[in-house]
Scaffold this motif. Structure first.
Motif, PDB file in Angstrom:
ATOM      1  N   VAL A   1       1.013  -1.230   0.035  1.00  0.00           N
ATOM      2  CA  VAL A   1       0.028  -0.125   0.168  1.00  0.00           C
ATOM      3  C   VAL A   1       1.064   1.271   0.059  1.00  0.00           C
ATOM      4  O   VAL A   1       1.761   1.494   1.011  1.00  0.00           O
ATOM      5  N   VAL A   2       0.925   1.875  -1.164  1.00  0.00           N
ATOM      6  CA  VAL A   2       2.242   2.760  -1.321  1.00  0.00           C
ATOM      7  C   VAL A   2       1.751   4.430  -1.211  1.00  0.00           C
ATOM      8  O   VAL A   2       0.368   4.753  -1.649  1.00  0.00           O
ATOM      9  N   PHE A   3       2.502   5.083  -0.391  1.00  0.00           N
ATOM     10  CA  PHE A   3       2.179   6.495  -0.207  1.00  0.00           C
ATOM     11  C   PHE A   3       3.351   7.172  -0.699  1.00  0.00           C
ATOM     12  O   PHE A   3       4.549   6.915  -0.505  1.00  0.00           O
ATOM     13  N   GLU A   4       2.946   8.305  -1.784  1.00  0.00           N
ATOM     14  CA  GLU A   4       4.101   8.772  -2.676  1.00  0.00           C
ATOM     15  C   GLU A   4       4.921   9.780  -1.724  1.00  0.00           C
ATOM     16  O   GLU A   4       6.229   9.984  -2.030  1.00  0.00           O
ATOM     17  N   ASN A   5       4.459  10.448  -0.572  1.00  0.00           N
ATOM     18  CA  ASN A   5       5.444  11.027   0.455  1.00  0.00           C
ATOM     19  C   ASN A   5       4.579  11.334   1.629  1.00  0.00           C
ATOM     20  O   ASN A   5       3.466  10.606   1.832  1.00  0.00           O
ATOM     21  N   ASN A   6       5.011  12.054   2.563  1.00  0.00           N
ATOM     22  CA  ASN A   6       4.687  12.048   4.111  1.00  0.00           C
ATOM     23  C   ASN A   6       3.210  12.714   4.205  1.00  0.00           C
ATOM     24  O   ASN A   6       2.371  12.139   4.902  1.00  0.00           O
ATOM     25  N   ASP A   7       3.052  13.619   3.144  1.00  0.00           N
ATOM     26  CA  ASP A   7       1.767  14.320   3.083  1.00  0.00           C
ATOM     27  C   ASP A   7       0.693  13.468   2.777  1.00  0.00           C
ATOM     28  O   ASP A   7      -0.522  13.396   3.252  1.00  0.00           O
ATOM     29  N   ASP A   8       0.818  12.612   1.515  1.00  0.00           N
ATOM     30  CA  ASP A   8       0.070  11.527   1.049  1.00  0.00           C
ATOM     31  C   ASP A   8      -0.205  10.567   2.108  1.00  0.00           C
ATOM     32  O   ASP A   8      -1.512  10.323   2.474  1.00  0.00           O
ATOM     33  N   LEU A   9       0.683  10.135   3.118  1.00  0.00           N
ATOM     34  CA  LEU A   9       0.463   9.157   4.192  1.00  0.00           C
ATOM     35  C   LEU A   9      -0.390   9.788   5.058  1.00  0.00           C
ATOM     36  O   LEU A   9      -1.516   9.200   5.544  1.00  0.00           O
ATOM     37  N   ASN A  10      -0.124  11.366   5.580  1.00  0.00           N
ATOM     38  CA  ASN A  10      -1.009  11.681   6.760  1.00  0.00           C
ATOM     39  C   ASN A  10      -2.358  11.928   6.088  1.00  0.00           C
ATOM     40  O   ASN A  10      -3.175  11.946   6.918  1.00  0.00           O
ATOM     41  N   THR A  11      -2.483  12.026   4.894  1.00  0.00           N
ATOM     42  CA  THR A  11      -3.772  12.357   4.084  1.00  0.00           C
ATOM     43  C   THR A  11      -4.803  11.175   4.486  1.00  0.00           C
ATOM     44  O   THR A  11      -5.759  11.221   4.358  1.00  0.00           O
ATOM     45  N   ARG A  12      -4.283   9.903   4.060  1.00  0.00           N
ATOM     46  CA  ARG A  12      -4.988   8.857   3.590  1.00  0.00           C
ATOM     47  C   ARG A  12      -4.831   7.586   4.692  1.00  0.00           C
ATOM     48  O   ARG A  12      -5.626   6.758   4.612  1.00  0.00           O
TER      49      ARG A  12
ATOM     50  N   LEU B   1       3.181  -1.425   4.299  1.00  0.00           N
ATOM     51  CA  LEU B   1       2.790  -0.037   3.978  1.00  0.00           C
ATOM     52  C   LEU B   1       4.356   0.593   3.509  1.00  0.00           C
ATOM     53  O   LEU B   1       5.380   0.036   3.954  1.00  0.00           O
ATOM     54  N   VAL B   2       4.197   1.401   2.436  1.00  0.00           N
ATOM     55  CA  VAL B   2       5.580   1.696   1.637  1.00  0.00           C
ATOM     56  C   VAL B   2       5.283   3.320   1.649  1.00  0.00           C
ATOM     57  O   VAL B   2       4.394   3.841   1.126  1.00  0.00           O
ATOM     58  N   LEU B   3       6.382   3.830   1.982  1.00  0.00           N
ATOM     59  CA  LEU B   3       6.352   5.364   1.952  1.00  0.00           C
ATOM     60  C   LEU B   3       7.595   5.806   1.417  1.00  0.00           C
ATOM     61  O   LEU B   3       8.845   5.363   1.347  1.00  0.00           O
ATOM     62  N   LYS B   4       7.406   6.758   0.079  1.00  0.00           N
ATOM     63  CA  LYS B   4       8.570   7.141  -0.818  1.00  0.00           C
ATOM     64  C   LYS B   4       8.875   8.485  -0.452  1.00  0.00           C
ATOM     65  O   LYS B   4       8.188   9.412   0.207  1.00  0.00           O
ATOM     66  N   ASN B   5       9.940   8.926  -0.860  1.00  0.00           N
ATOM     67  CA  ASN B   5      10.483  10.400  -0.844  1.00  0.00           C
ATOM     68  C   ASN B   5      10.527  10.837   0.489  1.00  0.00           C
ATOM     69  O   ASN B   5      10.223  12.066   0.847  1.00  0.00           O
ATOM     70  N   ALA B   6      11.313   9.923   1.315  1.00  0.00           N
ATOM     71  CA  ALA B   6      11.585  10.465   2.852  1.00  0.00           C
ATOM     72  C   ALA B   6      13.232  10.138   3.057  1.00  0.00           C
ATOM     73  O   ALA B   6      13.406  10.115   4.095  1.00  0.00           O
ATOM     74  N   GLY B   7      13.806  10.190   2.022  1.00  0.00           N
ATOM     75  CA  GLY B   7      15.289   9.935   1.940  1.00  0.00           C
ATOM     76  C   GLY B   7      16.372  11.000   2.296  1.00  0.00           C
ATOM     77  O   GLY B   7      15.780  12.248   2.571  1.00  0.00           O
ATOM     78  N   PRO B   8      17.491  11.169   2.326  1.00  0.00           N
ATOM     79  CA  PRO B   8      18.316  12.145   2.416  1.00  0.00           C
ATOM     80  C   PRO B   8      17.956  13.460   1.526  1.00  0.00           C
ATOM     81  O   PRO B   8      18.228  14.328   1.982  1.00  0.00           O
ATOM     82  N   GLN B   9      17.947  13.363   0.289  1.00  0.00           N
ATOM     83  CA  GLN B   9      17.553  14.401  -0.769  1.00  0.00           C
ATOM     84  C   GLN B   9      16.146  14.644  -0.586  1.00  0.00           C
ATOM     85  O   GLN B   9      15.603  15.732  -0.805  1.00  0.00           O
ATOM     86  N   GLY B  10      15.233  13.426  -0.735  1.00  0.00           N
ATOM     87  CA  GLY B  10      13.773  13.621  -0.750  1.00  0.00           C
ATOM     88  C   GLY B  10      13.130  14.287   0.311  1.00  0.00           C
ATOM     89  O   GLY B  10      12.196  14.857   0.264  1.00  0.00           O
ATOM     90  N   GLY B  11      13.615  13.954   1.640  1.00  0.00           N
ATOM     91  CA  GLY B  11      12.897  14.318   2.899  1.00  0.00           C
ATOM     92  C   GLY B  11      12.654  16.055   2.706  1.00  0.00           C
ATOM     93  O   GLY B  11      11.546  16.489   2.785  1.00  0.00           O
ATOM     94  N   PRO B  12      14.001  16.664   2.499  1.00  0.00           N
ATOM     95  CA  PRO B  12      15.228  16.170   2.573  1.00  0.00           C
ATOM     96  C   PRO B  12      15.608  16.218   4.162  1.00  0.00           C
ATOM     97  O   PRO B  12      14.961  16.499   5.060  1.00  0.00           O
ATOM     98  N   GLY B  13      16.789  15.399   4.266  1.00  0.00           N
ATOM     99  CA  GLY B  13      17.303  15.172   5.575  1.00  0.00           C
ATOM    100  C   GLY B  13      17.047  13.882   6.279  1.00  0.00           C
ATOM    101  O   GLY B  13      17.265  13.544   7.484  1.00  0.00           O
ATOM    102  N   MET B  14      16.286  12.979   5.344  1.00  0.00           N
ATOM    103  CA  MET B  14      16.085  11.546   6.116  1.00  0.00           C
ATOM    104  C   MET B  14      15.127  11.780   7.290  1.00  0.00           C
ATOM    105  O   MET B  14      15.511  11.095   8.325  1.00  0.00           O
ATOM    106  N   PRO B  15      14.024  12.447   7.374  1.00  0.00           N
ATOM    107  CA  PRO B  15      13.191  12.570   8.578  1.00  0.00           C
ATOM    108  C   PRO B  15      12.983  11.325   9.054  1.00  0.00           C
ATOM    109  O   PRO B  15      13.036  10.266   8.536  1.00  0.00           O
TER     110      PRO B  15
END
Ligand code: FES
Length: 570
Positions: free
Chosen positions: A409-420, A434-448
């Motif tokens: 079950v994929v979430f494209e980013n943290n906002d998408d996760l929190n919304t759904r 559960l899969v969360l994308k775009n939360a890494g060193p560049q994508g977070g950024p800072g790997m939150p």
């Protein structure tokens, strides 16, 4: 060991020579009220302090700086307190990790550009530890670390509370309707009761122990609670000892060896330490020019028993660990797994420093015959969505998930996760991944620390408390759950995680060290051609600098322009 003369001191070039610039430097010391007897020919000790009202964990560090200062004066040094930026776990968004390297840069620059002969570094809240140490390693002057120490245990209606761990725990209970809002408010009152770092085996406790084993903290210092009078005595002892280290030219390159880093990794595993330690120790090792990779963590984990019965993987808190004998007792128990010949702060070898250390409570620090787990907590995974590695903390998850297969079950980013995530119509069961994308060193950024994805509310209400979750984010050391973290390469730069779609079957095999999706190479390639990079979160400022220069999780997330292991120019 070659003993320095007054003329060998770095500060001699500022104060000791007879020219116009030295005249100006001396006159400015006198402007602050210091006489020649106070500073001439004495080692200048920078007390590098991350005290800030934005870091509650460091509330006592102004007092501790004065205690370090007392020790420096006693030993014949000249102390100067130097405030630096303080990445704060408590408030900083999107994550304090975005500012770890900023602190490292500031520490390196403040040392190298000023008349500093040695430093005592005061910190403790998560990112301050690696930030301070990375800067000090690159600066290359003698350095000691004074850890802030853990806060006193939390309390709610007679029950001990640990920050982080119990916040997640009771938040889930509140969302599931099992505690009231009033009870939740009482927990808020009692969960953080004094200065000091989180008193669970979070990143602060883990890194403080690792740094002590590396040789940066006087023996036993990392286990002393923040408000214990022994902590004040540790501060003044550190002030005295750093002066001696300067005269003996005890620079970090003299004790930061490959065996020392292997000892630190072994310690992290025996303590059931935070997953964040992997990123930070790799970054510190690379600053020191020492090879350290994920495979080393995995191989050391597989031969190291987990002995420290501390939350979130165990039952007790850091105060209990201190009274059970602390780090020296734990290290003595695993002495055969350590290189005892490495030098540590205080002038002894590690073996001599921990010799005779005793376990006083063998339920808190377990004996080898009764470990909490036969191997360390952290496992490194490889597979077709994490070709450069990912990690999971096997001691902080429900055992039935160690081998698991389920649909993504994929979430494209943290906002998408929190919304759904709590949407009653979300197509999710307890078997889903559960899969969360775009939360890494560049994508977070800072790997939150978003890697402990929340359990969907409708599953919480059914009693589900753990599920397999996957992301390129980090997770707080105080968190728990079957959370695969640090997936590399990250999704924001087009790593295979970016190609995972809803319904893909995911297989997690922790004992087999594998994480894969059932998608063939041809299909992955087609998805790759259709992939486009998301817009960056920052288009200016430090966030932009970070995103352009940070490395991936398996390389420690340091900046490409800071990686050289040659020491900084002076
Ligand atoms: Fe500072 Fe946890 S918030 S150590």
């Amino acid at each position: 060991m070659c003993r320095k003369t007054r003329e060998d001191l770095r500060s001699h070039r500022w104060f000791g020579v007879n020219d116009l610039r030295a005249f100006a430097h001396r006159s400015r010391n006198k402007q602050m009220g210091f006489a020649m007897e106070d500073f001439m020919g004495k080692p200048v000790i920078g007390i590098i302090n991350t005290w800030s009202e934005l870091v509650p964990c460091h509330a006592h560090l102004r007092t501790r700086a004065d205690e370090v200062r007392r020790g420096v004066w006693q030993a014949g040094g000249f102390p100067l307190e130097l405030p630096v930026t303080a990445p704060t776990e408590s408030y900083q968004k999107p994550t304090s990790m975005l500012y770890r390297n900023m602190l490292a840069m500031e520490v390196e620059e403040i040392i190298c550009s000023n008349p500093i002969d040695g430093v005592v570094l005061l910190g403790g809240c998560d990112k301050t530890v690696p930030g301070l140490m990375m800067g000090a390693i690159s600066a290359g002057v003698p350095a000691l670390f004074l850890p802030a120490g853990a806060m006193v245990r939390g309390n709610w209606r007679g029950q001990p509370l640990g920050p982080g761990s119990d916040a997640w725990n009771y938040w889930a209970e509140l969302r599931a309707g099992r505690i009231t809002q009033e009870e939740w408010s009482e927990i808020e009152d009692g969960i953080a009761r004094s200065p000091g770092t989180c008193m669970t085996m979070g990143t602060a406790s883990t890194m403080a122990a690792a740094v002590e084993v590396l040789g940066f903290t006087l023996t036993g210092g990392s286990s002393i609670p923040a408000v214990d009078s022994a902590h004040a005595r540790l501060a003044s002892a550190s002030g005295r000892h750093i002066v001696e280290m300067v005269w003996n030219d005890a620079v970090p390159s003299g004790f930061l060896t490959e065996p020392a880093f292997r000892n630190a990794v072994t310690t992290v595993m025996a303590m059931g330490g935070s997953t964040n330690a992997i990123v930070h120790l790799i970054a510190m090792a690379r600053r020191a020019g020492i090879p350290l990779d994920l495979e080393t963590f995995d191989s050391i984990s597989s031969r190291t028993p987990f002995l420290a019965n501390i939350r979130p993987s165990g039952d007790y808190l850091m105060d209990d660990f201190f009274h059970a004998g602390g780090l020296p007792a734990l290290l003595n128990e695993i002495g055969d797994l350590l290189d005892l010949s490495t030098p540590v702060a205080g002038g002894k070898t590690l073996g001599a420093a921990i010799s005779g250390a005793t376990i006083y409570n063998d339920d808190v620090i377990r004996p080898r015959s009764r470990p909490l787990n036969g191997e360390g907590g952290i496992v490194v995974l490889k597979g077709n969505i994490c070709p450069d590695g990912a990690i999971i903390k096997q001691t902080a998850m429900e055992p039935h998930l160690l081998r698991h297969r389920g649909p993504a079950v994929v979430f494209e980013n943290n906002d998408d996760l929190n919304t759904r995530i709590d949407d009653p119509d979300l197509d999710v069961t307890e078997d889903s991944v559960l899969v969360l994308k775009n939360a890494g060193p560049q994508g977070g950024p800072g790997m939150p620390e978003w890697g402990q994805l929340p359990i969907p509310k409708k599953l919480l209400e059914k009693g589900v408390r753990d599920m397999v979750r996957i992301s390129d984010a980090r997770m707080s050391g105080t968190s728990y759950g079957a959370c695969v973290l640090h997936v590399a390469p990250e999704s924001f730069i087009g790593g295979p995680l970016s190609l995972v779609r809803d319904g893909d079957m995911v297989t997690l095999d922790v004992p087999g060290r594998r994480l894969d999706i059932d998608v063939g190479d041809a299909e992955m390639e087609e998805r790759r051609r259709a992939w486009t990079q998301p817009a960056p979160r920052f288009t200016r400022g430090f966030g932009l600098i970070h995103a352009r220069h940070t490395g991936q999780a398996d390389k420690g997330c340091d900046y490409d322009f800071l990686l050289h292991d040659e020491l900084a120019p002076v």
